[in-house]
Design a protein around this motif. Structure first.
Motif, PDB file in Angstrom:
ATOM      1  N   ASP A  36       0.831  -1.207   0.000  1.00 40.05           N
ATOM      2  CA  ASP A  36       0.000   0.000   0.000  1.00 40.05           C
ATOM      3  C   ASP A  36       0.866   1.258   0.000  1.00 40.05           C
ATOM      4  O   ASP A  36       0.552   2.230  -0.683  1.00 40.05           O
ATOM      5  CB  ASP A  36      -0.935   0.013   1.212  1.00 40.05           C
ATOM      6  CG  ASP A  36      -2.058  -1.013   1.089  1.00 40.05           C
ATOM      7  OD1 ASP A  36      -2.312  -1.495  -0.038  1.00 40.05           O
ATOM      8  OD2 ASP A  36      -2.672  -1.333   2.134  1.00 40.05           O
ATOM      9  N   ARG A  39       2.223   1.753  -3.476  1.00 42.64           N
ATOM     10  CA  ARG A  39       1.171   2.303  -4.347  1.00 42.64           C
ATOM     11  C   ARG A  39       0.964   3.799  -4.085  1.00 42.64           C
ATOM     12  O   ARG A  39       0.794   4.580  -5.014  1.00 42.64           O
ATOM     13  CB  ARG A  39      -0.143   1.572  -4.126  1.00 42.64           C
ATOM     14  CG  ARG A  39      -0.214   0.207  -4.724  1.00 42.64           C
ATOM     15  CD  ARG A  39      -1.588  -0.422  -4.447  1.00 42.64           C
ATOM     16  NE  ARG A  39      -1.620  -1.794  -4.827  1.00 42.64           N
ATOM     17  CZ  ARG A  39      -1.757  -2.226  -6.082  1.00 42.64           C
ATOM     18  NH1 ARG A  39      -1.880  -1.368  -7.042  1.00 42.64           N
ATOM     19  NH2 ARG A  39      -1.773  -3.508  -6.342  1.00 42.64           N
ATOM     20  N   SER A  40       0.998   4.193  -2.814  1.00 41.47           N
ATOM     21  CA  SER A  40       0.818   5.601  -2.463  1.00 41.47           C
ATOM     22  C   SER A  40       1.952   6.454  -3.026  1.00 41.47           C
ATOM     23  O   SER A  40       1.716   7.529  -3.580  1.00 41.47           O
ATOM     24  CB  SER A  40       0.761   5.772  -0.947  1.00 41.47           C
ATOM     25  OG  SER A  40      -0.334   5.090  -0.410  1.00 41.47           O
ATOM     26  N   SER A  43       1.467   6.768  -6.730  1.00 44.35           N
ATOM     27  CA  SER A  43       0.361   7.684  -7.034  1.00 44.35           C
ATOM     28  C   SER A  43       0.777   9.128  -6.835  1.00 44.35           C
ATOM     29  O   SER A  43       0.490   9.990  -7.667  1.00 44.35           O
ATOM     30  CB  SER A  43      -0.850   7.381  -6.148  1.00 44.35           C
ATOM     31  OG  SER A  43      -1.397   6.138  -6.484  1.00 44.35           O
ATOM     32  N   PRO A  48       0.043   6.889 -13.494  1.00 45.73           N
ATOM     33  CA  PRO A  48      -1.381   6.607 -13.708  1.00 45.73           C
ATOM     34  C   PRO A  48      -1.822   5.334 -12.997  1.00 45.73           C
ATOM     35  O   PRO A  48      -1.031   4.404 -12.796  1.00 45.73           O
ATOM     36  CB  PRO A  48      -1.490   6.441 -15.227  1.00 45.73           C
ATOM     37  CG  PRO A  48      -0.270   7.054 -15.795  1.00 45.73           C
ATOM     38  CD  PRO A  48       0.788   6.959 -14.752  1.00 45.73           C
ATOM     39  N   HIS A  49      -3.093   5.296 -12.632  1.00 42.08           N
ATOM     40  CA  HIS A  49      -3.648   4.174 -11.884  1.00 42.08           C
ATOM     41  C   HIS A  49      -3.390   2.833 -12.589  1.00 42.08           C
ATOM     42  O   HIS A  49      -3.068   1.835 -11.936  1.00 42.08           O
ATOM     43  CB  HIS A  49      -5.154   4.378 -11.672  1.00 42.08           C
ATOM     44  CG  HIS A  49      -5.790   3.301 -10.863  1.00 42.08           C
ATOM     45  ND1 HIS A  49      -5.589   3.189  -9.504  1.00 42.08           N
ATOM     46  CD2 HIS A  49      -6.603   2.272 -11.223  1.00 42.08           C
ATOM     47  CE1 HIS A  49      -6.247   2.126  -9.063  1.00 42.08           C
ATOM     48  NE2 HIS A  49      -6.875   1.563 -10.069  1.00 42.08           N
ATOM     49  N   GLY A  50      -3.504   2.804 -13.887  1.00 36.48           N
ATOM     50  CA  GLY A  50      -3.310   1.565 -14.642  1.00 36.48           C
ATOM     51  C   GLY A  50      -1.879   1.051 -14.601  1.00 36.48           C
ATOM     52  O   GLY A  50      -1.626  -0.115 -14.907  1.00 36.48           O
ATOM     53  N   GLU A  51      -0.931   1.891 -14.240  1.00 40.04           N
ATOM     54  CA  GLU A  51       0.480   1.497 -14.205  1.00 40.04           C
ATOM     55  C   GLU A  51       0.979   1.178 -12.796  1.00 40.04           C
ATOM     56  O   GLU A  51       2.124   0.790 -12.626  1.00 40.04           O
ATOM     57  CB  GLU A  51       1.341   2.627 -14.783  1.00 40.04           C
ATOM     58  CG  GLU A  51       0.977   3.041 -16.188  1.00 40.04           C
ATOM     59  CD  GLU A  51       1.304   1.989 -17.219  1.00 40.04           C
ATOM     60  OE1 GLU A  51       2.234   1.182 -16.986  1.00 40.04           O
ATOM     61  OE2 GLU A  51       0.632   1.967 -18.259  1.00 40.04           O
ATOM     62  N   LEU A  52       0.131   1.363 -11.790  1.00 39.82           N
ATOM     63  CA  LEU A  52       0.565   1.160 -10.405  1.00 39.82           C
ATOM     64  C   LEU A  52       1.032  -0.266 -10.149  1.00 39.82           C
ATOM     65  O   LEU A  52       2.029  -0.488  -9.469  1.00 39.82           O
ATOM     66  CB  LEU A  52      -0.557   1.531  -9.431  1.00 39.82           C
ATOM     67  CG  LEU A  52      -0.916   3.008  -9.354  1.00 39.82           C
ATOM     68  CD1 LEU A  52      -2.055   3.215  -8.356  1.00 39.82           C
ATOM     69  CD2 LEU A  52       0.277   3.853  -8.986  1.00 39.82           C
ATOM     70  N   GLN A  53       0.310  -1.244 -10.680  1.00 44.00           N
ATOM     71  CA  GLN A  53       0.684  -2.636 -10.434  1.00 44.00           C
ATOM     72  C   GLN A  53       2.053  -2.951 -11.023  1.00 44.00           C
ATOM     73  O   GLN A  53       2.831  -3.695 -10.427  1.00 44.00           O
ATOM     74  CB  GLN A  53      -0.385  -3.589 -10.996  1.00 44.00           C
ATOM     75  CG  GLN A  53      -0.195  -5.023 -10.575  1.00 44.00           C
ATOM     76  CD  GLN A  53      -0.205  -5.228  -9.065  1.00 44.00           C
ATOM     77  OE1 GLN A  53      -0.865  -4.521  -8.319  1.00 44.00           O
ATOM     78  NE2 GLN A  53       0.550  -6.193  -8.600  1.00 44.00           N
TER      79      GLN A  53
END
Length: 188
Positions: A36, A39-40, A43, A48-53
């Motif tokens: 987490d 991820r923070s 971000s 971008p959200h789609g690239e976080l993983q």
């Protein structure tokens, strides 16, 4: 209580995610709280959200690479992972800007091609190809990796197993030779 600790692993070692069907070597190096945090950081770094993983997986990969090399685990995995995530976010934006610049350069070339029916660009492409053929293998290799594969100097050095300075000097010599050849042939 004792059974649960024995079955899931000792407290502080990742709990149920530590083991798994493939044994302890398949353990997840990031616990959910660390993931987490990564991820923070990504971000906040503008990923971008789609690239976080992808970013989270890169941090995991770096931890696993450290373990595979026999390096000691970071003292504070969470802080180390946050730094790696921050660096990955910067690299992500650099790569995106590099792609945008490349697209802009290609877009700038298209009108010139259309005006001259592409004849000038074909002559230039042929001259560059001939110039590349004339380069020594070591110089041609770094030129192709840098300008065609769009790899940064650091990655080229790592891939070829040579110092970054060597990559830079080979690039410099190759570009100078290509430039001279194009000017001599009055292509540019």
């Amino acid at each position: 209580m004792l059974r649960r600790i024995t079955r899931r692993g000792a407290p502080g070692q990742g709990g149920p995610r530590q083991g798994g069907p493939h044994g302890p070597e398949a353990a997840d190096p990031l616990d959910p709280a660390q993931e987490d945090r990564v991820r923070s950081v990504l971000s906040l770094g503008g990923v971008p959200h789609g690239e976080l993983q992808d970013g989270v997986q890169q941090v995991r990969l770096r931890l696993l690479e450290r373990a595979a090399k026999g390096e000691q685990a970071p003292r504070d995995v969470s802080a180390w992972a946050a730094v790696v995530a921050s660096n990955w976010a910067m690299d992500f934006h650099r790569a995106r800007r590099r792609q945008e610049r490349l697209g802009e350069r290609l877009a700038a070339l298209r009108p010139a091609e259309a005006g001259a029916d592409g004849a000038e660009s074909r002559v230039l492409a042929l001259a560059v190809a001939q110039g590349l053929d004339a380069l020594p293998d070591s110089q041609r290799q770094v030129v192709v990796l840098r300008f065609y594969a769009d790899l940064p100097v650091r990655d080229i050095a790592a891939e070829l197993g040579i110092p970054e300075g060597t990559v830079k000097s080979r690039l410099h010599a190759a570009v100078r030779m290509l430039r001279t050849r194009l000017h001599e042939g009055e292509v540019v």
